[in-house]
Design a protein around this motif. Structure first.
Motif, PDB file in Angstrom:
ATOM      1  N   ALA A  18      17.079  47.783  37.676  1.00 33.73           N
ATOM      2  CA  ALA A  18      18.007  47.901  38.797  1.00 33.73           C
ATOM      3  C   ALA A  18      18.095  49.342  39.277  1.00 33.73           C
ATOM      4  O   ALA A  18      18.116  49.616  40.491  1.00 33.73           O
ATOM      5  N   TRP A  47      15.515  40.723  45.501  1.00 31.29           N
ATOM      6  CA  TRP A  47      16.207  40.595  44.226  1.00 31.29           C
ATOM      7  C   TRP A  47      15.925  39.284  43.519  1.00 31.29           C
ATOM      8  O   TRP A  47      16.320  39.101  42.368  1.00 31.29           O
ATOM      9  N   ASP A  73      18.742  42.844  41.121  1.00 31.36           N
ATOM     10  CA  ASP A  73      19.784  43.385  42.001  1.00 31.36           C
ATOM     11  C   ASP A  73      19.307  43.812  43.396  1.00 31.36           C
ATOM     12  O   ASP A  73      19.947  43.485  44.390  1.00 31.36           O
ATOM     13  N   TRP A  74      18.208  44.558  43.491  1.00 31.75           N
ATOM     14  CA  TRP A  74      17.817  45.148  44.773  1.00 31.75           C
ATOM     15  C   TRP A  74      16.512  44.601  45.322  1.00 31.75           C
ATOM     16  O   TRP A  74      16.421  44.278  46.496  1.00 31.75           O
TER      17      TRP A  74
END
Length: 262
Positions: free
Chosen positions: A29, A66, A71-72
């Motif tokens: 992350a 993600w 997360d990203w």
């Protein structure tokens, strides 16, 4: 995991495995957030030239968000950050045949985040670039050589050729764990997976009444080839976006960011 668990008694390994998995997730992350920050600056530069009312149009291929990481995402991280910063961005989402990761996964991700986007057929990218409708391309990658060659989902090479012909920046986002420092020539040294032909000859989707069905696309008896990836030579890549910053897609460029590996 092996290095962490091998020295431990069997009774301690489960707890240690969960702890190590959490550490790996946090590291991933953090890397992708850093990729997002470095890529955001590229989008900001285009937005500044566009002016307050201008929209930055970005084309991407396959899924590098993600769903694929934590997360990203890699290629989508700069887009999410640009959107969250109030920049006007619009994403052209390649359908990514034959598995349709763009049409199903990337489009769903962007929609969930509120990012304006349009799904296009894989073969539309060159046309959009010819007509000035793409400001930059950002894709992810499965493997990068020490010389900057990029292996990614099949069709990436064609987008890079179109971008090069139309002076559209072609950026590749990746964590440094994707760089294979043992490999110099991507075309010669990276094996390409050949997947089952049924992925090409049939397609699965949702019917009007909500059922999931698979239908045949090709005539009975027609064969199908299904290379899953292709290699984009470094000469077609504007640059690489990593957790340590952006660099040229070259041995010297990567060595500047990762001297301990070079």
């Amino acid at each position: 995991m092996l290095a962490r668990l091998s020295p431990l008694p069997a009774a301690e390994r489960v707890a240690a495995a969960y702890d190590e998995a959490g550490r790996i997730c946090d590291e991933d992350a953090a890397q992708n957030e850093a990729i997002g920050r470095h890529g955001l600056r590229l989008i900001q530069e285009i937005a500044a030239r566009r002016g307050a009312d201008g929209v930055v149009n970005i084309l991407t291929h396959c899924n590098a968000g993600w769903i694929a990481t934590v997360d990203w995402g890699t290629a989508l991280a700069p887009i999410y950050m640009a959107h969250d910063a109030g920049l006007k961005v619009h994403v052209w989402v390649d359908e990514t045949r034959p598995r349709n990761q763009g049409a199903s996964l990337t489009a769903w991700e962007l929609g969930s985040h509120g990012v304006p986007h349009t799904v296009v057929a894989d073969n539309a990218g060159g046309h959009l670039m010819q007509h000035g409708m793409v400001d930059m391309v950002i894709v992810g990658t499965d493997r990068v050589t020490r010389s900057g060659d990029v292996a990614n989902k099949i069709g990436t090479y064609l987008k890079a050729l179109a971008a090069h012909d139309n002076d559209v920046p072609f950026w590749v986002a990746l964590p440094s764990t994707t760089i294979d420092w043992r490999v110099q020539d991507g075309l010669a040294e990276i094996p390409i997976e050949e997947r089952g032909g049924a992925e090409v000859t049939a397609i699965t989707g949702r019917t009007a009444d909500g059922r999931i069905e698979t239908v045949q696309l090709t005539p009975p008896g027609s064969g199908a080839a299904n290379p899953a990836f292709d290699v984009t030579p470094a000469r077609l890549v504007t640059g690489l976006i990593t957790e340590r910053g952006c660099c040229d897609a070259s041995r010297d460029g990567l060595a500047g960011l990762f001297p301990e590996q070079a």
